[in-house]
Design an enzyme around this catalytic site. Structure first.
Site, PDB file in Angstrom:
ATOM      1  N   SER A 142      28.921  45.327  36.886  1.00  0.00           N
ATOM      2  CA  SER A 142      30.313  45.449  37.329  1.00  0.00           C
ATOM      3  C   SER A 142      31.207  44.996  36.188  1.00  0.00           C
ATOM      4  O   SER A 142      30.774  44.228  35.318  1.00  0.00           O
ATOM      5  CB  SER A 142      30.551  44.555  38.555  1.00  0.00           C
ATOM      6  OG  SER A 142      31.929  44.404  38.830  1.00  0.00           O
ATOM      7  N   TYR A 155      30.864  35.855  42.612  1.00  0.00           N
ATOM      8  CA  TYR A 155      30.430  37.217  42.278  1.00  0.00           C
ATOM      9  C   TYR A 155      30.468  37.443  40.771  1.00  0.00           C
ATOM     10  O   TYR A 155      29.548  38.023  40.193  1.00  0.00           O
ATOM     11  CB  TYR A 155      31.333  38.212  43.004  1.00  0.00           C
ATOM     12  CG  TYR A 155      30.986  39.663  42.765  1.00  0.00           C
ATOM     13  CD1 TYR A 155      29.748  40.181  43.153  1.00  0.00           C
ATOM     14  CD2 TYR A 155      31.910  40.526  42.180  1.00  0.00           C
ATOM     15  CE1 TYR A 155      29.437  41.510  42.954  1.00  0.00           C
ATOM     16  CE2 TYR A 155      31.606  41.860  41.974  1.00  0.00           C
ATOM     17  CZ  TYR A 155      30.372  42.357  42.360  1.00  0.00           C
ATOM     18  OH  TYR A 155      30.071  43.681  42.163  1.00  0.00           O
TER      19      TYR A 155
END
Length: 257
Positions: A142, A155
């Site tokens: 990501s 995250y």
């Protein structure tokens, strides 16, 4: 559980987290490109339905229940492969958007186990088969793994670790017939990612994409993965960052009023 087409064997691709979103879309793209796709995820009914859909379309697909955080299960799964051409490490996800001061350590642990250790388990277990098959390891990370943002530390930390895993693996196996490709998507609107992150709160999930005309779709990312995998074997796309045009960074997004 499995469903397979009677057609001749072809290049095999394992896709983890294949029950929805980017994983399911990637399975569809790779199957359409001629791969025999092995769908691996915890939600058995979903992957069985997807495998049946692909076989019905004349493609090759099998469904196998797998929790990537369970090393024994991953090792048992890997035993079925003598050679493997593609591994797409897609299983992962985000939980919560709390600041560091009040973040739930259990959320951090679960994100690390799925995103990082899950990728580690499957990559380690399948690397011998990938080496025999002159294969490709795809790590779906990501843009969170490349830059921080407030409210995302758990995250972000997991995705930074996943990014480092991919980068280090590439260094360590250089000279082997295996390439390591990292795909780092920015804002992608799928049915479940934001809903899962906000524990089913539809209002909070919708706010993530509010005013953004065209976030990326799962199909956009799957198309990118399929393109990278289809490059000649001597071509390694080390890191491909893909964002919607409206997103300049993790914290700079154009939103219409």
């Amino acid at each position: 559980m499995s469903a397979a087409s009677p057609s001749t064997p072809s290049r095999t691709a394992v896709v983890t987290g294949a029950s929805s979103g980017i994983g399911a879309a990637t399975a569809r793209h790779l199957a359409a490109a001629g791969h025999r796709v092995v769908l691996a995820a915890r939600r058995t009914e979903r992957i069985a339905a997807l495998a049946a859909e692909l076989v019905e379309a004349g493609q090759q697909a099998e469904a196998h229940a797998l929790d990537v955080t369970d090393r024994a299960a991953v090792d048992a799964f890997a035993e079925r492969f003598e050679t493997l051409e593609v591994l797409v490490n897609n299983a992962g996800g985000a939980l919560g958007a709390d600041p560091v001061a009040s973040g739930d350590p259990e959320d951090w642990r679960r994100m690390y186990e799925t995103n990082v250790l899950g990728t580690l388990h499957t990559t380690q277990a399948l690397l011998p088969a990938l080496t025999a098959g002159e294969g490709t390891v795809v790590v779906l990370s990501s843009t969170a793994g490349l830059a921080t943002y407030e409210g995302g530390a758990g995250y972000v930390a997991a995705k930074h670790a996943q990014h480092v895993l991919a980068e280090t693996l590439r260094l360590e196996i250089v000279g082997s017939p295996v390439r390591v490709i990292e795909i780092a998507p920015g804002m992608v609107r799928t049915d479940e990612f934001a809903l899962t992150r906000f524990r089913g709160d539809e209002e909070k999930a919708a706010r993530v994409y509010a005013g953004v005309a065209e976030p990326l779709t799962a199909d956009d990312v799957a198309d990118t993965i399929a393109w990278c995998v289809s490059r000649p074997s001597h071509v390694n796309v080390d890191l491909l960052v893909v964002r919607p045009r409206a997103q300049a960074s993790n914290t700079k997004v154009h939103r219409e009023p």
